[in-house]
Structure formats: C-alpha cells, structure tokens
Design a protein around this motif. Structure first.
Motif, PDB file in Angstrom:
ATOM      1  N   THR A   1       2.728 -13.590  -3.811  1.00 19.14           N
ATOM      2  CA  THR A   1       3.997 -13.193  -3.354  1.00 19.14           C
ATOM      3  C   THR A   1       4.073 -12.252  -2.109  1.00 19.14           C
ATOM      4  O   THR A   1       4.868 -12.604  -1.099  1.00 19.14           O
ATOM      5  CB  THR A   1       4.522 -12.125  -4.606  1.00 19.14           C
ATOM      6  N   ALA A   2       3.062 -11.431  -1.934  1.00 17.24           N
ATOM      7  CA  ALA A   2       2.960 -10.661  -0.663  1.00 17.24           C
ATOM      8  C   ALA A   2       2.471 -11.392   0.371  1.00 17.24           C
ATOM      9  O   ALA A   2       3.093 -10.934   1.472  1.00 17.24           O
ATOM     10  CB  ALA A   2       1.838  -9.367  -1.137  1.00 17.24           C
ATOM     11  N   SER A   3       2.155 -12.402   0.274  1.00 17.36           N
ATOM     12  CA  SER A   3       1.593 -13.240   1.390  1.00 17.36           C
ATOM     13  C   SER A   3       2.774 -14.136   2.077  1.00 17.36           C
ATOM     14  O   SER A   3       2.736 -14.386   3.309  1.00 17.36           O
ATOM     15  CB  SER A   3       0.609 -14.446   1.117  1.00 17.36           C
TER      16      SER A   3
ATOM     17  N   SER B   1     -11.860  -1.585   1.389  1.00 24.96           N
ATOM     18  CA  SER B   1     -10.518  -0.679   1.615  1.00 24.96           C
ATOM     19  C   SER B   1     -11.077  -0.002   3.335  1.00 24.96           C
ATOM     20  O   SER B   1     -10.034   0.204   3.917  1.00 24.96           O
ATOM     21  CB  SER B   1     -10.699   0.495   0.768  1.00 24.96           C
ATOM     22  N   GLU B   2     -12.243   0.209   3.297  1.00 21.57           N
ATOM     23  CA  GLU B   2     -12.547   0.975   4.777  1.00 21.57           C
ATOM     24  C   GLU B   2     -12.305  -0.105   5.977  1.00 21.57           C
ATOM     25  O   GLU B   2     -12.082   0.205   6.992  1.00 21.57           O
ATOM     26  CB  GLU B   2     -13.830   1.327   4.685  1.00 21.57           C
ATOM     27  N   VAL B   3     -12.568  -1.393   5.773  1.00 18.13           N
ATOM     28  CA  VAL B   3     -12.378  -2.357   6.630  1.00 18.13           C
ATOM     29  C   VAL B   3     -10.896  -2.574   6.991  1.00 18.13           C
ATOM     30  O   VAL B   3     -10.310  -2.776   7.994  1.00 18.13           O
ATOM     31  CB  VAL B   3     -13.035  -3.688   6.123  1.00 18.13           C
TER      32      VAL B   3
ATOM     33  N   PRO C   1      -3.456  -1.392  -1.863  1.00 13.17           N
ATOM     34  CA  PRO C   1      -4.657  -1.172  -2.754  1.00 13.17           C
ATOM     35  C   PRO C   1      -5.054  -2.231  -3.613  1.00 13.17           C
ATOM     36  O   PRO C   1      -3.928  -2.882  -4.205  1.00 13.17           O
ATOM     37  CB  PRO C   1      -4.902   0.136  -2.995  1.00 13.17           C
ATOM     38  N   VAL C   2      -6.200  -2.749  -3.854  1.00 18.83           N
ATOM     39  CA  VAL C   2      -6.523  -3.483  -4.971  1.00 18.83           C
ATOM     40  C   VAL C   2      -7.459  -2.819  -5.975  1.00 18.83           C
ATOM     41  O   VAL C   2      -8.471  -2.299  -5.407  1.00 18.83           O
ATOM     42  CB  VAL C   2      -7.040  -4.865  -4.423  1.00 18.83           C
ATOM     43  N   PRO C   3      -7.186  -2.769  -7.058  1.00 13.33           N
ATOM     44  CA  PRO C   3      -8.290  -1.798  -8.140  1.00 13.33           C
ATOM     45  C   PRO C   3      -9.507  -2.406  -8.392  1.00 13.33           C
ATOM     46  O   PRO C   3      -9.451  -3.766  -8.580  1.00 13.33           O
ATOM     47  CB  PRO C   3      -7.379  -1.701  -9.449  1.00 13.33           C
TER      48      PRO C   3
ATOM     49  N   LEU D   1      -5.390  -5.044   0.786  1.00 10.18           N
ATOM     50  CA  LEU D   1      -4.884  -6.225   1.363  1.00 10.18           C
ATOM     51  C   LEU D   1      -4.514  -5.675   2.832  1.00 10.18           C
ATOM     52  O   LEU D   1      -4.082  -4.614   3.073  1.00 10.18           O
ATOM     53  CB  LEU D   1      -3.655  -6.685   0.404  1.00 10.18           C
ATOM     54  N   VAL D   2      -4.819  -6.636   3.710  1.00  5.14           N
ATOM     55  CA  VAL D   2      -4.442  -6.460   5.169  1.00  5.14           C
ATOM     56  C   VAL D   2      -3.405  -7.895   5.529  1.00  5.14           C
ATOM     57  O   VAL D   2      -3.943  -8.802   5.197  1.00  5.14           O
ATOM     58  CB  VAL D   2      -5.533  -6.542   6.187  1.00  5.14           C
ATOM     59  N   ALA D   3      -2.323  -7.513   5.977  1.00  4.81           N
ATOM     60  CA  ALA D   3      -1.243  -8.694   6.360  1.00  4.81           C
ATOM     61  C   ALA D   3      -1.091  -8.477   7.682  1.00  4.81           C
ATOM     62  O   ALA D   3      -1.295  -7.554   8.635  1.00  4.81           O
ATOM     63  CB  ALA D   3       0.050  -8.215   5.819  1.00  4.81           C
ATOM     64  N   PHE D   4      -1.176  -9.697   8.487  1.00  3.24           N
ATOM     65  CA  PHE D   4      -1.168  -9.828   9.945  1.00  3.24           C
ATOM     66  C   PHE D   4      -0.186 -10.808  10.368  1.00  3.24           C
ATOM     67  O   PHE D   4       0.014 -11.944   9.520  1.00  3.24           O
ATOM     68  CB  PHE D   4      -2.364 -10.019  10.579  1.00  3.24           C
ATOM     69  N   THR D   5       0.463 -10.630  11.435  1.00  2.00           N
ATOM     70  CA  THR D   5       1.540 -11.852  11.848  1.00  2.00           C
ATOM     71  C   THR D   5       1.295 -12.167  13.340  1.00  2.00           C
ATOM     72  O   THR D   5       0.920 -11.233  14.161  1.00  2.00           O
ATOM     73  CB  THR D   5       2.935 -11.132  11.816  1.00  2.00           C
TER      74      THR D   5
END
Length: 281
Positions: free
Chosen positions: A41-43, A154-156, A187-189, A203-207
């Motif tokens: 969904t987030a994608s 997460s740090e990445v 975040p993802v547990p 999660l990291v999103a990019f466009t």
C-alpha cells in the motif's frame, strides 16, 4: 486475493528447502501478513506498474505484490530460493502467478538485459549489508525506475533520507539525491521477521527526478567521495587531493560560490554539482 505467508508457512517452506537464513546474505524473512500488505500500500504501485523486487526470499512480499501490479520481476541470488519462488506463487496465488518472472542474479551486478523488461517501481526488503549499493546500482542501470519503497536498517534509512547539516548526512545521502527525492516512510518492528534481527528496520521511499546538473555522474560522485573521506576537514583541505592542491581546491570552491571553510556535510547536491561543473569547465 492470494493467500499470504504467515509464520507457519514461512517455517514450513524453510524446512522443506533446508534454508537457514544467513547473515552473510543479510537474510531475514518477513512472516507478518499485515506488514507486507502495508508495504504494498505504501509503495503506491498500480495495475500499470512493473515492479522490481530484490531478494524475495521465500516470497512473502512477492505474493502481496502480484495482484497489485502488472508484473513482478524478482532478482534472487540464492538458486534454491529462486527455483522455489514460481512454485510458491503457483500454490498461493494461482490467478496471478503468471505475472512473476524470477531472475537468478546478484542485484549488485544485475544488468538491464538480464532483467529483460523496464521496471517502473522498486519494492523490496533489501539485504541490509548491501542495501545502499544495490539501490544506487539499480537507479543507474534502470532509468525506467521512477519510484521505490525499500526496507533497510533504520540507521541506513536515516542516512539515505538525510539532508545537509544532519549528523548522519553523508555519501549515501548525496548520491541518492543525485537520482531522487527520498524520505523515511515509517518504522518496521523487529517482531515481523524470522529470525528476529538485532537491528531496527525502516522504510525509505524515493521518487526519481532529473539530475541537478549535466555534469557526469562519475565526476560528481568522485567529488562527493573526496569531500566526505575526511569529514572533519574543511572542503579546501578535504578536496586538496581531488583538485591537485588545497589552493586549487579553494579556487574551484570560490568560483562555484561555495565557502572553502565549509565542510562537505553542509552542502546539498546542487552545491556539489556546481563545484563539479566548475572543475569540468
């Protein structure tokens, strides 16, 4: 809707294949169905998208992606997992299994020819030890990639999405900014993975957008590497080797409108591009 892989199915598949997740390959399998639905969904992928998935593993995310898009190309380095994935898709998602293509390859080196189609979106739970190099390689190799949503340490994620002045802003931040606008997407547990990792995930999103300059990517990346090789030094000092001398570095920086006493972490992609343009002139 296809049946998804829960904890029981993930462990059964792993047992069948005699698969033991390895730290070397950065393997942690997602066994929570709500998490994979949330990722899809987030994608924001649509029925028109051709999705590239890297490291599909046992297929948890793959099964959630198949009904949401036109096709999924899954790049898997492990031959056992690559061979099993189409079978899993046929078992759990027979109506959409034909949308899946599996490419047995190393995502760090996979070529556009090997992938064979023009993927429009990257959606993946990436191997954590090589997540940034994979994203940068795929953006360079596949101009058709317009969007992405990747799960990384997460740090990445913080470094990938950081802006100038941030404590974690560095080479990954600038190089990703050459290709795209990036942001943290939540975040993802740890509990959604098997085995449970000893790091937090996000999660990291990019466009994708147009590069900020016509200067060559190689020239700009060489400049960025030099600027951050010695973070505590001023740009005039840090770029001495790259420019040939500290004096020459200072001249180039001044000509680009950049204060030579600044440090690399204070510059955005546009400033780095200006310096590279001046150096190339």
């Amino acid at each position: 809707m296809p049946e998804l892989l829960g904890p029981v199915e993930v462990r059964a598949l792993a047992k069948e294949l005699d698969v033991r997740p390895t730290k070397k390959l950065g393997q942690n399998f997602v066994h929570d169905t709500n998490t994979v639905r949330r990722i899809v969904t987030a994608s924001g992928v649509t029925a028109d998208d051709v999705v590239l998935e890297v490291g599909p593993g046992l297929g948890s995310l793959t099964l959630a992606l198949l009904p949401a898009c036109k096709a999924v190309v899954a790049v898997e380095i492990d031959p056992v997992l690559a061979a099993r994935l189409p079978v899993t898709a046929a078992e759990f998602a027979p109506d959409v299994a034909s949308r899946l293509t599996v490419v047995g390859a190393d995502a760090m080196r996979v070529t556009a020819d090997e992938i064979g189609v023009a993927p429009t979106a990257l959606v993946a739970n990436l191997p954590y030890n090589v997540s940034v190099p994979i994203v940068l390689h795929l953006l360079a190799e596949l101009p058709s990639l317009r969007t992405g949503l990747v799960m990384v340490q997460s740090e990445v994620a913080d470094r990938m999405a950081a802006g100038p002045g941030s404590r974690v802003y560095g080479v990954p931040s600038v190089k990703l900014a050459w290709y795209a606008d990036a942001r943290r997407a939540g975040p993802v547990p740890r509990s959604v993975f098997w085995p449970v990792p000893n790091v937090d995930s996000a999660l990291v999103a990019f466009t994708r957008r147009e590069p900020p300059s016509s200067v060559s990517r190689e020239a700009l990346f060489s400049l960025v590497d030099a600027a951050f090789a010695q973070r505590r030094k001023t740009l005039r000092a840090a770029l001495a080797g790259w420019a040939g001398s500290a004096d020459r570095a200072g001249q180039l920086l001044t000509a680009a409108g950049v204060d030579p006493s600044l440090r690399g972490e204070q510059l955005g992609i546009a400033e780095f591009a200006r310096i590279a343009e001046v150096a190339a002139a």
